[in-house]
Write a protein that holds these residues in place. Structure first.
Motif, PDB file in Angstrom:
ATOM      1  N   VAL A   1       0.825  -1.222   0.000  1.00 36.16           N
ATOM      2  CA  VAL A   1       0.000   0.000   0.000  1.00 36.16           C
ATOM      3  C   VAL A   1       0.854   1.265   0.000  1.00 36.16           C
ATOM      4  O   VAL A   1       0.389   2.315  -0.437  1.00 36.16           O
ATOM      5  CB  VAL A   1      -1.044   0.029   1.150  1.00 36.16           C
ATOM      6  CG1 VAL A   1      -2.050  -1.090   0.991  1.00 36.16           C
ATOM      7  CG2 VAL A   1      -0.389  -0.005   2.507  1.00 36.16           C
ATOM      8  N   ALA A   2       2.114   1.176   0.429  1.00 40.22           N
ATOM      9  CA  ALA A   2       3.001   2.341   0.321  1.00 40.22           C
ATOM     10  C   ALA A   2       3.285   2.656  -1.149  1.00 40.22           C
ATOM     11  O   ALA A   2       3.343   3.821  -1.540  1.00 40.22           O
ATOM     12  CB  ALA A   2       4.303   2.092   1.074  1.00 40.22           C
ATOM     13  N   LYS A   3       3.445   1.629  -1.969  1.00 36.87           N
ATOM     14  CA  LYS A   3       3.712   1.828  -3.384  1.00 36.87           C
ATOM     15  C   LYS A   3       2.432   2.091  -4.170  1.00 36.87           C
ATOM     16  O   LYS A   3       2.434   2.851  -5.137  1.00 36.87           O
ATOM     17  CB  LYS A   3       4.440   0.605  -3.963  1.00 36.87           C
ATOM     18  CG  LYS A   3       4.902   0.789  -5.411  1.00 36.87           C
ATOM     19  CD  LYS A   3       5.814  -0.350  -5.839  1.00 36.87           C
ATOM     20  CE  LYS A   3       6.329  -0.171  -7.254  1.00 36.87           C
ATOM     21  NZ  LYS A   3       7.299  -1.237  -7.608  1.00 36.87           N
ATOM     22  N   PHE A   4       1.342   1.451  -3.758  1.00 38.61           N
ATOM     23  CA  PHE A   4       0.053   1.573  -4.451  1.00 38.61           C
ATOM     24  C   PHE A   4      -1.017   2.038  -3.454  1.00 38.61           C
ATOM     25  O   PHE A   4      -1.837   1.244  -2.995  1.00 38.61           O
ATOM     26  CB  PHE A   4      -0.356   0.237  -5.082  1.00 38.61           C
ATOM     27  CG  PHE A   4       0.668  -0.321  -6.031  1.00 38.61           C
ATOM     28  CD1 PHE A   4       0.926   0.301  -7.248  1.00 38.61           C
ATOM     29  CD2 PHE A   4       1.382  -1.466  -5.710  1.00 38.61           C
ATOM     30  CE1 PHE A   4       1.867  -0.212  -8.128  1.00 38.61           C
ATOM     31  CE2 PHE A   4       2.324  -1.986  -6.589  1.00 38.61           C
ATOM     32  CZ  PHE A   4       2.568  -1.359  -7.799  1.00 38.61           C
ATOM     33  N   PRO A   5      -1.013   3.329  -3.096  1.00 36.93           N
ATOM     34  CA  PRO A   5      -1.918   3.822  -2.053  1.00 36.93           C
ATOM     35  C   PRO A   5      -3.406   3.624  -2.364  1.00 36.93           C
ATOM     36  O   PRO A   5      -4.213   3.518  -1.444  1.00 36.93           O
ATOM     37  CB  PRO A   5      -1.592   5.314  -1.957  1.00 36.93           C
ATOM     38  CG  PRO A   5      -0.295   5.502  -2.644  1.00 36.93           C
ATOM     39  CD  PRO A   5      -0.109   4.363  -3.589  1.00 36.93           C
ATOM     40  N   PHE A   6      -3.775   3.541  -3.632  1.00 35.85           N
ATOM     41  CA  PHE A   6      -5.183   3.364  -3.999  1.00 35.85           C
ATOM     42  C   PHE A   6      -5.765   2.065  -3.438  1.00 35.85           C
ATOM     43  O   PHE A   6      -6.976   1.937  -3.272  1.00 35.85           O
ATOM     44  CB  PHE A   6      -5.357   3.396  -5.524  1.00 35.85           C
ATOM     45  CG  PHE A   6      -4.741   2.223  -6.236  1.00 35.85           C
ATOM     46  CD1 PHE A   6      -5.469   1.057  -6.432  1.00 35.85           C
ATOM     47  CD2 PHE A   6      -3.446   2.285  -6.708  1.00 35.85           C
ATOM     48  CE1 PHE A   6      -4.904  -0.030  -7.082  1.00 35.85           C
ATOM     49  CE2 PHE A   6      -2.867   1.209  -7.368  1.00 35.85           C
ATOM     50  CZ  PHE A   6      -3.606   0.045  -7.545  1.00 35.85           C
ATOM     51  N   VAL A   7      -4.912   1.108  -3.120  1.00 36.94           N
ATOM     52  CA  VAL A   7      -5.373  -0.185  -2.611  1.00 36.94           C
ATOM     53  C   VAL A   7      -6.097  -0.026  -1.278  1.00 36.94           C
ATOM     54  O   VAL A   7      -7.036  -0.755  -0.972  1.00 36.94           O
ATOM     55  CB  VAL A   7      -4.193  -1.170  -2.495  1.00 36.94           C
ATOM     56  CG1 VAL A   7      -4.588  -2.443  -1.752  1.00 36.94           C
ATOM     57  CG2 VAL A   7      -3.650  -1.503  -3.873  1.00 36.94           C
ATOM     58  N   ARG A   8      -5.698   0.966  -0.479  1.00 38.30           N
ATOM     59  CA  ARG A   8      -6.337   1.192   0.834  1.00 38.30           C
ATOM     60  C   ARG A   8      -7.829   1.484   0.719  1.00 38.30           C
ATOM     61  O   ARG A   8      -8.573   1.225   1.658  1.00 38.30           O
ATOM     62  CB  ARG A   8      -5.669   2.355   1.554  1.00 38.30           C
ATOM     63  CG  ARG A   8      -4.477   1.943   2.310  1.00 38.30           C
ATOM     64  CD  ARG A   8      -4.656   2.196   3.800  1.00 38.30           C
ATOM     65  NE  ARG A   8      -3.333   2.157   4.378  1.00 38.30           N
ATOM     66  CZ  ARG A   8      -2.886   1.130   5.086  1.00 38.30           C
ATOM     67  NH1 ARG A   8      -3.641   0.100   5.329  1.00 38.30           N
ATOM     68  NH2 ARG A   8      -1.665   1.153   5.564  1.00 38.30           N
ATOM     69  N   LYS A   9      -8.262   2.011  -0.426  1.00 39.73           N
ATOM     70  CA  LYS A   9      -9.692   2.304  -0.598  1.00 39.73           C
ATOM     71  C   LYS A   9     -10.538   1.039  -0.536  1.00 39.73           C
ATOM     72  O   LYS A   9     -11.629   1.054   0.012  1.00 39.73           O
ATOM     73  CB  LYS A   9      -9.946   3.022  -1.931  1.00 39.73           C
ATOM     74  CG  LYS A   9      -9.409   4.415  -1.978  1.00 39.73           C
ATOM     75  CD  LYS A   9      -9.710   5.034  -3.324  1.00 39.73           C
ATOM     76  CE  LYS A   9      -9.050   6.389  -3.442  1.00 39.73           C
ATOM     77  NZ  LYS A   9      -9.212   6.965  -4.774  1.00 39.73           N
ATOM     78  N   TRP A  10     -10.044  -0.042  -1.124  1.00 42.54           N
ATOM     79  CA  TRP A  10     -10.847  -1.263  -1.138  1.00 42.54           C
ATOM     80  C   TRP A  10     -10.284  -2.383  -0.282  1.00 42.54           C
ATOM     81  O   TRP A  10     -10.901  -3.431  -0.132  1.00 42.54           O
ATOM     82  CB  TRP A  10     -11.092  -1.736  -2.570  1.00 42.54           C
ATOM     83  CG  TRP A  10      -9.887  -1.847  -3.460  1.00 42.54           C
ATOM     84  CD1 TRP A  10      -9.407  -0.883  -4.278  1.00 42.54           C
ATOM     85  CD2 TRP A  10      -9.040  -2.979  -3.625  1.00 42.54           C
ATOM     86  NE1 TRP A  10      -8.293  -1.344  -4.936  1.00 42.54           N
ATOM     87  CE2 TRP A  10      -8.048  -2.633  -4.567  1.00 42.54           C
ATOM     88  CE3 TRP A  10      -9.007  -4.260  -3.076  1.00 42.54           C
ATOM     89  CZ2 TRP A  10      -7.055  -3.501  -4.974  1.00 42.54           C
ATOM     90  CZ3 TRP A  10      -8.005  -5.134  -3.484  1.00 42.54           C
ATOM     91  CH2 TRP A  10      -7.056  -4.751  -4.428  1.00 42.54           C
ATOM     92  N   LEU A  11      -9.111  -2.153   0.299  1.00 44.06           N
ATOM     93  CA  LEU A  11      -8.519  -3.124   1.204  1.00 44.06           C
ATOM     94  C   LEU A  11      -7.862  -2.343   2.347  1.00 44.06           C
ATOM     95  O   LEU A  11      -6.650  -2.169   2.384  1.00 44.06           O
ATOM     96  CB  LEU A  11      -7.485  -3.965   0.448  1.00 44.06           C
ATOM     97  CG  LEU A  11      -7.030  -5.274   1.055  1.00 44.06           C
ATOM     98  CD1 LEU A  11      -8.199  -6.220   1.288  1.00 44.06           C
ATOM     99  CD2 LEU A  11      -5.999  -5.932   0.154  1.00 44.06           C
ATOM    100  N   PRO A  12      -8.662  -1.827   3.278  1.00 43.21           N
ATOM    101  CA  PRO A  12      -8.153  -0.876   4.272  1.00 43.21           C
ATOM    102  C   PRO A  12      -7.157  -1.446   5.278  1.00 43.21           C
ATOM    103  O   PRO A  12      -6.412  -0.694   5.894  1.00 43.21           O
ATOM    104  CB  PRO A  12      -9.412  -0.386   4.978  1.00 43.21           C
ATOM    105  CG  PRO A  12     -10.421  -1.435   4.741  1.00 43.21           C
ATOM    106  CD  PRO A  12     -10.082  -2.078   3.430  1.00 43.21           C
ATOM    107  N   SER A  13      -7.113  -2.767   5.453  1.00 44.65           N
ATOM    108  CA  SER A  13      -6.197  -3.325   6.449  1.00 44.65           C
ATOM    109  C   SER A  13      -5.778  -4.727   6.035  1.00 44.65           C
ATOM    110  O   SER A  13      -6.437  -5.390   5.232  1.00 44.65           O
ATOM    111  CB  SER A  13      -6.861  -3.379   7.824  1.00 44.65           C
ATOM    112  OG  SER A  13      -7.872  -4.360   7.821  1.00 44.65           O
ATOM    113  N   VAL A  14      -4.685  -5.187   6.618  1.00 41.78           N
ATOM    114  CA  VAL A  14      -4.207  -6.534   6.330  1.00 41.78           C
ATOM    115  C   VAL A  14      -5.240  -7.572   6.768  1.00 41.78           C
ATOM    116  O   VAL A  14      -5.321  -8.659   6.189  1.00 41.78           O
ATOM    117  CB  VAL A  14      -2.820  -6.770   6.976  1.00 41.78           C
ATOM    118  CG1 VAL A  14      -2.936  -6.849   8.490  1.00 41.78           C
ATOM    119  CG2 VAL A  14      -2.150  -8.009   6.415  1.00 41.78           C
TER     120      VAL A  14
END
Length: 154
Positions: A100-113
């Protein structure tokens, strides 16, 4: 620092090679991240062909390269190793954080591990996978035609 570190940091997509049940090769392109070990991580649906192949046979080959129209600027890595779904909690956290540091957009649909492995209404189930190289070839034609450096890992 290894010669490929900066290169891998600036690229986004790797081509992953796995083996189909009939022994034929299967290739797919995936967003990835890497760390200093040098492990590479990617997210994928465990129902995809490549993930099903990895569940049977973890051995892979992979390549990362940039697009160029000049053979004198070809640069990239070739990898042979294994890839598996990440189950260990510390490794999952590490891989997820650098992803998510490299691809911050991922946090929108995958907010946590903790959301890994759970169904998402738009994307289905997403899992974290780790490529562990046993061999890596760095190719850099900017240093001369056919310049290669090979590395082996335990």
């Amino acid at each position: 620092m290894k010669p490929w570190d900066d290169f891998l940091s600036t690229q986004t997509t790797l081509t992953l090679g796995t083996l189909n049940p009939d022994g034929s090769p299967y290739l797919c392109d995936l967003f990835y991240v890497h760390d200093a070990t040098p492990s590479l991580y990617f997210l994928s649906d465990p129902h995809t062909q490549h993930a099903q192949n990895l569940a049977r046979i973890s051995q892979i080959s992979a390549t990362v390269h940039h697009t160029t129209k000049d053979w004198q600027t070809i640069r990239g890595v070739q990898i042979i190793g294994k890839a598996m779904r990440v189950n260990e909690a510390t490794d999952r956290q590490h891989g997820f954080e650098i992803y998510v540091a490299k691809f911050p957009f991922v946090r929108k649909w995958l907010p946590s591990v903790e959301r890994l492995g759970q169904a998402h209404p738009l994307f289905g189930v997403i899992e974290l996978y780790k490529i562990t190289p046993r061999w890596l070839r760095w190719i850099d034609n900017t240093q001369g035609f056919g310049h290669k450096e090979e590395f082996e890992f335990r």
